[in-house]
Write an enzyme that holds these catalytic residues in place. Structure first.
Site, short mmCIF file in Angstrom:
data_model
loop_
_atom_site.label_atom_id
_atom_site.label_comp_id
_atom_site.label_asym_id
_atom_site.label_seq_id
_atom_site.Cartn_x
_atom_site.Cartn_y
_atom_site.Cartn_z
N GLU A 73 0.85 -1.19 0.00
CA GLU A 73 0.00 0.00 0.00
C GLU A 73 0.89 1.25 0.00
O GLU A 73 1.85 1.32 0.77
CB GLU A 73 -0.92 0.02 1.22
CG GLU A 73 -1.98 1.12 1.13
CD GLU A 73 -2.98 1.09 2.27
OE1 GLU A 73 -3.89 1.93 2.28
OE2 GLU A 73 -2.86 0.23 3.16
N GLY A 109 3.17 2.84 10.49
CA GLY A 109 3.02 2.18 11.78
C GLY A 109 2.80 0.69 11.64
O GLY A 109 3.42 -0.11 12.34
N ALA A 110 1.93 0.30 10.72
CA ALA A 110 1.64 -1.11 10.50
C ALA A 110 0.81 -1.23 9.23
O ALA A 110 0.34 -0.24 8.68
CB ALA A 110 0.88 -1.69 11.69
N MET A 111 0.61 -2.47 8.78
CA MET A 111 -0.13 -2.72 7.54
C MET A 111 -1.05 -3.91 7.72
O MET A 111 -0.63 -4.97 8.18
CB MET A 111 0.85 -2.96 6.39
CG MET A 111 0.18 -3.20 5.07
SD MET A 111 -0.82 -1.77 4.57
CE MET A 111 -2.11 -2.59 3.62
N GLU A 112 -2.31 -3.74 7.30
CA GLU A 112 -3.37 -4.70 7.57
C GLU A 112 -3.47 -5.82 6.56
O GLU A 112 -4.54 -6.39 6.37
CB GLU A 112 -4.72 -3.97 7.65
CG GLU A 112 -5.23 -3.42 6.31
CD GLU A 112 -4.84 -1.99 6.01
OE1 GLU A 112 -5.48 -1.36 5.15
OE2 GLU A 112 -3.89 -1.50 6.65
N ASN A 113 -2.39 -6.19 5.87
CA ASN A 113 -2.45 -7.26 4.89
C ASN A 113 -3.30 -8.42 5.41
O ASN A 113 -3.18 -8.82 6.56
CB ASN A 113 -1.04 -7.78 4.60
CG ASN A 113 -0.03 -6.67 4.44
OD1 ASN A 113 -0.15 -5.83 3.57
ND2 ASN A 113 0.97 -6.67 5.30
N GLU A 169 -5.27 -2.37 13.06
CA GLU A 169 -4.97 -3.25 11.93
C GLU A 169 -5.89 -4.47 11.90
O GLU A 169 -6.30 -4.91 10.83
CB GLU A 169 -3.50 -3.69 11.96
CG GLU A 169 -2.50 -2.54 11.97
CD GLU A 169 -2.74 -1.51 10.88
OE1 GLU A 169 -3.21 -1.88 9.79
OE2 GLU A 169 -2.45 -0.32 11.10
N HIS A 176 -9.32 -3.63 10.47
CA HIS A 176 -9.32 -3.52 9.01
C HIS A 176 -9.77 -4.81 8.32
O HIS A 176 -10.12 -4.78 7.14
CB HIS A 176 -7.92 -3.17 8.51
CG HIS A 176 -7.68 -1.70 8.31
ND1 HIS A 176 -8.57 -0.88 7.64
CD2 HIS A 176 -6.64 -0.90 8.68
CE1 HIS A 176 -8.08 0.34 7.61
NE2 HIS A 176 -6.93 0.37 8.24
N GLU A 201 -9.98 4.10 6.25
CA GLU A 201 -9.14 4.60 7.34
C GLU A 201 -9.92 5.43 8.36
O GLU A 201 -9.71 5.31 9.56
CB GLU A 201 -7.96 5.39 6.78
CG GLU A 201 -6.99 4.56 5.96
CD GLU A 201 -6.35 3.42 6.73
OE1 GLU A 201 -6.45 3.40 7.99
OE2 GLU A 201 -5.77 2.53 6.09
#
Length: 1067
Positions: free
Chosen positions: A306, A446-450, A483, A486, A505
Site C-alpha cells: 500500500e 506504523g503497521a499494515m493490515e495485509n 490493523e 481492518h 481509514e
C-alpha cells in the site's frame, strides 16, 4: 481497435476508446510520419546537428497528431524511434534531452500494428511513402531551422490515440534542461478496468546470490474486449527487470508490447476474452531502500504494497478495485529462511532437493494487491489461540527477532482483546484459520493490515515495562486493534480507488478510538484524540496542503495518508454515530458490511447504507467529504429570567482553502449542556418546539449559516457547556465568555472534555494576550491552576492533561498569519510556566510525593495515571532548579531508582529538557544521564529512539550539534524510525528549527535531499516541516524557508512525493 494509450501518469481515464481503424485507410497517409523519422535520424547522425535539435522539438506535435489520426502508424513509428532516433541522440552529447523526448513519444506509440498495415499490398506503399516522407521532412527541417529560433524546452500536452499525454518539448541547449513535472490524477477521471482479474498465482523464488525471480500468473476475463491492457510497473526501487510475457502459454515478443517508464502496454488484439497472462520479473530486494514492494529488513524479505508498491515487483493493475483470489508459493533456502509467510491459510509445504523448501498459501477471500504480503526469515515465533463466537479456533502467531520474545505479551493480549471487542461491538468474526503478525524494524508507517499477515513497525509490537513507556503500551494496543479491525473495514470491504481512502481509514480509526476508550478511560482517550486533531489536522486544514477527507486529486498518493483522511475522517464517522445513536449506527454498519462484502466501494456507498438503515437524510452532511477546512462556529447567548428561556445564536463559516474559496454550510452536530450558576448543577434541557424528553446533553443540528436555538423552562441563569465530547471537528468562538465563566466550567462542568477545554481556553486567552504585548494579570489563572492541582477527586491521568499548558506550536497556529515569532511565543509561554511553578511549588511537591509510591493492586490505568502526574510534577519542579536544587537531586535519584521505562525516561527528560543550564550542576547532570541511558540501552534499537528524540529536542540545539548527532553510531538515515525521532524531533522544537540565521532549515533541507533519493515517502514527511512558512515572522524566516524549499525542488529527479508537498506550499 480499442484505446491505444493510457498515459503512464494517469491511473484512470474517462476518454472513450478510439474507433477501430478501417482496413481501407491508405497507407500513404500515415507513412509520411515514418519518413519523417528516417530523415530526422539522418540529420541526427551528423548531417545537421543544430537543425536536428530544432527538428526534434518541431516533430513532437506532428508525430502525436499523426498517431492520433492514424493509430496504426504507432508501432512502426515507435520502433523507428527506439531503434534509430534515441541511439543517435544518446550518441551525440549535445542532445541528451532529445533522447528523453523521443522516449516519451515512443512510449506513447502503443503497438497497434494490424494485419492490413503489414499486408503484401501495403509493403510497396510503405517503402515509397517513407522516401517521399523523408524528402518532405528534410525540406521542412531546413526551412524551419532558418526561420525559427531553437526552442527553449517545456512540456507539450498532446492527445495520442484518444488519451491526454504529456511529452517533453526538447531544447538544443542541454545545459539547462526543463524538468518534466509530475502529472496530477483526478477522481473524476475514474474508469473501470477493461480486464477483470479472477485469480492471481504468485511464485517467489527468493535468492540472496542472484535476483529474486517472481512469476505472476493471472486469469483475466475481458470487460471491454479488444482494448489495450495498460499494466502498472515501476522498475526503479527494486531494479525490476522484465524477463518474459506470455498469454495462454504463448510468448509475447518485445516488438509486440511497449515497455514504458512505468507501464507495460499489450495490444488488445493479442488478448482473447478469457486468458491467462504470465509475467516473469527479476527483483533486487537488497537495493530497495524505498521500503515499497519487496525489500530486505535485517536479513528478512518483506513486502509493503500500500498504496502502490505492488508495481515495484511486477506489471499489474495496481489499484484497489482490481480484486481477485490469491495463491502464493514461496521458495527459499530452508536454513536462512525457515518461515515463509503470506496471506490466507497454509495449504502445502515441503523440502526441495537443493537445500531449499517451499510453502504454498491460499487466500479464499478476494482482495486488491495492496493487501498482499510476504515475509521470509529466521524469526522467533510466539503462538496463542482465540476461539471465535461461532467456535472456530484461530491460531495467533507473532514473529519477532530472537531475544525479543519477552516483549510480545502485551501485543498478544491486545490482539485477543481486538477479536473479542469486534465480535461484541459489531458482530464481526474473523474469517480464516490463522492470523500472523510480523514485527520489522525498517517500515515507513506504523503497521499494515495485509489479509491475515499484518506487518508491523516493531515499535508497535515490542514492549515490556523496562523498555516501553505507558504511552508505548497504549500505542501498541491502539495500533494492534486498528490493523485487526481492518479485516472488515478495509479488507472484506475495500475502497474503489485511492480517493476513497477515508472510507477504510476514517472508519477504522473511529473503531480503534472506541476500542481504546472502552478498555481505558474514555474522557482521557477523547481528550488525547482531540489534542492530536488540533495540533496536526487543524494546522493542515489551515495550510497549503488542505484537502477534503475525500480528495479530488493527487500527484503522489503516499502524500494523502494524512491526519485529514485518518483523524478528521474518524470525526466524520463519529458525527454520523452521534446523529444516529448507538443502535442506529450499528444498523448502518451491519447493512454496509452485508451489502458490500467482497466489493471495492466508495464513501457514497457507506453514507447510503447509513441512510437506508436509519431513514436519515445525509445529503447536506456529505459536504464533510467534499469541503476542506475547519468550520468556525460563533456563539452568543441570552437569558430571559422572566420567560425562563435561554437562547443560543450560532453562526457557522469556513475559511477559504486551496481551490475552494467559498463553502456551503455544513451539517454540524453540536452537543450542548447548561450548568446553573447558583445551583452549580446540570439543568435538564428542553428545546422550544421539540417534544422530546428533557436531556442533560442535547445535540443541536446546525445546518444553516445562522440559527437560533431556544431552551424553555430554564429556572436560573446558566453557563453554557458547548461542543460536549467534542461532537464536531470545529472551532468555537463564544462571544463574551471571559475568565469567570471559564473558571466556573473548570470546576463544575459535568462533561470531562468541556471541563478540560475550559482550562485550555483560559490559558490560551492569557498566552495570546501576552504574545500580543499586553500586560496580563496572572493571579486568577494561577489560582485556578492551583485548585485543579490540589483537587484529589480528579482522576490522575485527567489531571495531568488539565495541568498541561497549550504548546508553542498550537499557539503559533492561533496568531494572525505572518506574525508567529517562535522566540516571542517561547518567551511568553516560559514566563507563564515559571510563574506557575514559582507560586505553586509547595503544592507540586505535595502532589509529586503523594504519587511516588505504587498503590497495592492498582490497575494499569491507575498506575499509568499515577506515573503521569508524578513525572509532570517532576518536570515542573526542575524548571526552577536554579532556586530549588532539591528538584535536580530528586530527578537524579528518580533516574537511578526507576524500575520501568516510564519513570526512567520521565526523570531523564526532567534533567535533560526541563532543568535550566544555569542550575547548579545541571550541565554535568545532563551529560551524565544521557551517557548512562545510551550505554545501558544501546543494544535495544527502540529504546535508542527515545535517546535520539531527547537529544534532538534539547533546548538550544544547534546545527553543529544536530550534524554531530546524525554522525553518531545510533543514527541511520535509511531507518524511518530514526529519521522520525531525530529529524522529526528537531523540527518539533520551533526555537531550534526556526533559528533566525536559517541554520535549522539548512539541516532539514539537506536531509530531505538525501532521503529523497532513497525513500521519497519519508523525505516528503520531513519536507512537510516547511509547509507552514507563511505564518512565521519576521519576513526573513519566510524568505529563508522559501530558499530551502526551492533548493530541494531544484534537485535533479526530485520525487513526485516531495515535489507535490513543496510545489503546493510555494503557491
Amino acid at each position: 481497435m480499442a484505446s491505444l494509450l493510457s498515459s503512464p501518469h494517469r491511473e484512470y481515464s474517462s476518454v472513450p476508446p478510439a474507433a477501430p481503424l478501417a482496413p481501407s485507410v491508405p497507407h500513404l497517409r500515415y507513412a509520411v510520419a515514418l519518413g519523417s523519422v528516417v530523415m530526422a535520424t539522418g540529420l541526427l547522425l551528423g548531417v545537421a546537428p543544430r537543425v536536428a535539435g530544432r527538428t526534434t522539438s518541431l516533430f513532437a506535435r506532428p508525430v502525436a497528431a499523426v498517431t492520433t489520426r492514424f493509430p496504426v502508424v504507432a508501432a512502426p513509428l515507435g520502433n523507428g524511434i527506439n531503434q534509430h532516433v534515441q541511439p543517435a541522440l544518446r550518441a551525440n552529447p549535445q542532445y541528451p534531452q532529445q533522447a528523453t523526448a523521443w522516449a516519451a513519444v515512443s512510449t506513447a506509440a502503443v503497438p497497434a500494428v494490424r494485419s492490413d498495415a503489414l499486408s503484401p499490398q501495403g509493403v510497396g506503399a510503405w517503402v515509397w511513402a517513407a522516401m517521399v516522407g523523408a524528402l518532405a521532412a528534410g525540406a521542412l527541417a531546413l526551412r524551419t531551422a532558418r526561420s525559427h529560433p531553437a526552442p527553449t524546452g517545456g512540456l507539450a500536452n498532446v492527445v495520442i490515440a484518444g488519451e491526454p499525454t504529456t511529452i517533453a518539448m526538447c531544447t538544443a541547449t542541454a545545459e539547462k534542461p526543463e524538468k518534466q513535472q509530475p502529472v496530477e490524477i483526478f477522481r473524476k477521471d475514474y474508469n473501470t478496468l477493461p480486464y477483470e482479474a479472477q485469480h492471481c498465482y504468485l511464485k517467489f523464488e527468493l535468492n540472496d546470490e542472484v535476483k529474486t525471480r517472481l512469476t505472476t500468473t493471472v486469469k483475466y476475463t475481458a470487460r471491454r474486449p479488444g482494448e489495450a491492457m495498460v499494466l502498472n510497473g515501476v522498475p526503479g526501487p527494486a531494479k525490476m527487470e522484465l524477463v518474459s510475457v506470455r498469454v495462454n502459454g504463448a510468448p509475447i515478443s518485445t516488438d509486440q508490447y511497449t515497455l514504458g517508464k512505468d507501464t507495460l502496454i499489450i495490444p488488445g488484439d493479442l488478448l482473447p476474452e478469457s486468458f491467462d497472462m504470465e509475467i516473469v520479473t527479476l527483483l533486487d530486494a537488497d537495493a530497495n531502500t524505498s521500503l515499497s514492494g519487496l525489500y530486505k529488513s535485517s536479513g528478512k524479505f518483506c513486502t509493503q504494497e500500500e498504496a502502490e508498491g505492488f508495481r515495484n515487483m511486477t506489471y499489474f493493475y495496481d489499484r484497489p478495485d482490481n480484486m481477485c483470489v490469491y495463491t502464493t508459493e514461496i521458495i527459499a533456502d530452508k536454513v536462512k529462511y525457515p518461515y515463509l509467510l503470506s496471506n490466507g491459510n497454509e495449504v502445502d509445504s515441503g523440502d526441495l532437493p537443493d537445500g531449499r523448501h517451499f510453502v504454498k498459501w491460499d487466500d479464499p477471500w478476494p482482495k486488491p494487491c495492496y493487501l498482499f504480503a510476504l515475509v521470509a526469515g529466521d524469526l522467533a515465533c510466539i503462538s496463542d489461540e482465540f476461539v471465535t463466537m461461532s467456535g472456530r479456533k484461530v491460531l495467533l502467531r507473532i514473529f519477532v527477532e530472537y531475544g525479543k520474545e519477552d516483549q510480545t505479551a502485551w501485543a498478544m493480549e491486545s490482539l485477543k482483546a481486538s477479536f473479542k471487542w469486534d465480535e461484541e461491538t459489531y458482530g464481526l468474526e474473523y474469517d480464516l484459520d490463522q492470523f500472523n503478525v510480523v514485527a520489522v524494524s525498517d517500515f515507513n508507517m506504523g503497521a499494515m493490515e495485509n489479509k491475515s499477515l499484518n506487518v508491523f513497525n516493531d515499535r508497535y509490537v515490542l514492549a515490556n515495562p523496562k523498555t516501553a513507556t505507558d504511552g508505548d503500551f497504549s500505542g501498541i494496543e491502539r495500533v494492534i486493534g486498528h490493523e485487526y479491525f481492518h479485516n472488515w473495514s478495509g479488507n472484506r470491504v475495500t475502497c474503489r480507488d485511492w480517493f476513497q481512502l477515508t472510507l477504510k481509514e476514517g472508519l477504522t480509526v473511529y473503531r480503534d478510538q472506541e476500542f481504546s476508550a472502552d478498555l481505558n478511560s474514555r474522557p482521557v482517550k477523547r481528550i488525547g484524540d482531540v489534542m492530536r486533531l488540533r495540533m496536526a489536522q487543524f494546522r493542515q486544514d489551515a495550510g497549503p496542503m488542505a484537502h477534503p477527507i475525500r480528495p479530488e486529486s493527487y500527484i503522489s498518493m503516499d502524500n494523502f495518508y494524512t491526519v485529514t483522511v485518518y483523524e478528521k475522517g474518524a470525526e466524520v464517522i463519529r458525527m454520523m454515530a452521534t446523529i444516529l445513536g448507538k443502535e442506529g449506527f450499528r444498523k448502518g454498519t451491519d447493512l454496509y458490511f452485508s451489502r458490500h462484502d467482497g466489493q471495492a466501494v466508495t464513501c457514497d456507498d457507506f453514507v447510503k447504507a447509513m441512510e437506508d438503515a436509519s431513514g436519515e437524510d445525509f445529503g447536506q452532511f456529505g459536504r464533510w467529504y467534499s469541503q476542506a477546512g475547519t468550520p468556525v462556529v460563533d456563539v452568543s447567548s441570552s437569558y430571559d429570567a422572566a420567560a425562563k428561556t435561554y437562547s443560543l445564536t450560532v453562526k457557522q463559516s469556513c475559511p477559504p482553502t486551496p481551490g475552494q474559496p467559498t463553502k456551503e454550510p455544513f451539517d454540524i452536530p453540536f452537543a450542548v449542556g447548561l450548568i446553573g450558576k447558583e445551583s452549580k448543577a446540570p439543568i435538564p434541557l428542553k428545546l422550544e418546539g421539540d417534544g422530546a424528553a428533557s436531556q442533560e446533553t442535547k445535540v443541536l443540528r446546525i445546518k444553516a449559516t445562522e440559527q437560533i436555538f431556544t431552551f424553555v423552562d430554564v429556572p436560573e441563569e446558566p453557563v453554557a457547556s458547548v461542543l460536549r465530547e467534542f461532537s464536531a471537528p470545529v472551532k468555537v468562538k463564544f462571544a463574551g465568555r471571559g475568565a469567570a465563566d471559564l473558571q466556573f466550567l473548570m470546576s463544575y462542568d459535568t462533561d470531562p472534555f468541556c471541563r478540560w477545554e475550559a482550562g485550555q481556553e483560559y490559558a490560551t486567552q492569557i498566552l495570546l494576550d501576552m504574545i500580543s504585548g499586553q500586560d496580563v494579570e496572572l493571579d486568577n489563572f494561577v489560582s485556578a491552576f492551583r485548585n485543579t492541582l490540589v483537587n484529589t477527586e480528579l482522576d490522575a491521568a485527567f489531571k495531568t492533561l488539565a495541568l498541561t499548558i497549550p504548546s508553542e506550536s498550537y499557539l503559533a497556529d492561533l496568531v494572525p498569519e505572518g506574525t508567529a515569532d517562535p522566540d516571542v511565543i517561547h518567551e511568553k509561554r516560559e514566563a507563564l510556566l515559571n510563574r506557575i511553578c514559582d507560586d505553586c511549588r509547595a503544592e507540586m511537591w505535595a502532589v509529586y510525593n503523594a504519587h511516588k509510591t505504587a498503590v497495592p493492586d492498582e490497575t494499569f490505568g491507575q498506575a499509568s495515571g499515577r506515573r503521569s502526574i508524578k513525572n509532570q510534577m517532576l518536570s515542573y519542579l526542575c524548571r526552577r532548579a536554579e532556586a530549588d536544587p532539591k528538584a535536580l537531586e530528586s530527578a537524579l535519584a528518580e533516574y537511578e531508582a526507576a524500575e520501568n521505562m516510564t519513570d526512567q525516561l520521565g526523570a531523564l527528560s526532567a534533567v535533560a529538557l526541563s532543568c535550566p543550564a544555569t542550575a547548579p550542576g545541571a550541565p554535568e547532570a545532563r551529560e551524565k544521564v544521557l551517557d548512562a541511558f545510551y550505554n545501558q540501552w544501546k543494544g535495544d534499537a527502540l529504546v535508542v529512539l527515545k535517546w535520539l528524540g531527547t537529544q534532538a529536542t534539547s533546548p538550544g540545539m544547534t546545527k553543529e550539534r544536530m550534524l554531530q548527532l546524525m554522525e553518531h553510531e545510533a543514527f541511520d538515515l535509511k531507518n524511518p524510525n530514526k529519521v522520525y525521532s531525530t529529524i522529526g524531533g528537531f523540527t518539533a522544537v520551533a526555537t531550534n528549527f526556526h533559528k533566525l540565521d536559517g541554520s535549522g532549515y539548512e539541516v532539514v533541507a539537506d536531509v530531505v535531499k538525501k532521503l529523497d533519493k532513497m525513500n521519497p515517502q519519508v523525505a516528503a514527511r520531513m519536507a512537510g516541516a516547511f509547509t507552514g512558512w507563511k505564518k512565521y515572522a519576521p519576513v526573513q524566516r519566510q524568505e529563508l524557508m522559501k530558499q530551502q524549499m526551492q533548493s530541494i525542488l531544484d534537485e535533479p529527479d526530485v520525487s513526485p512525493d516531495v515535489y507535490e508537498i513543496l510545489s503546493k506550499s510555494l503557491l
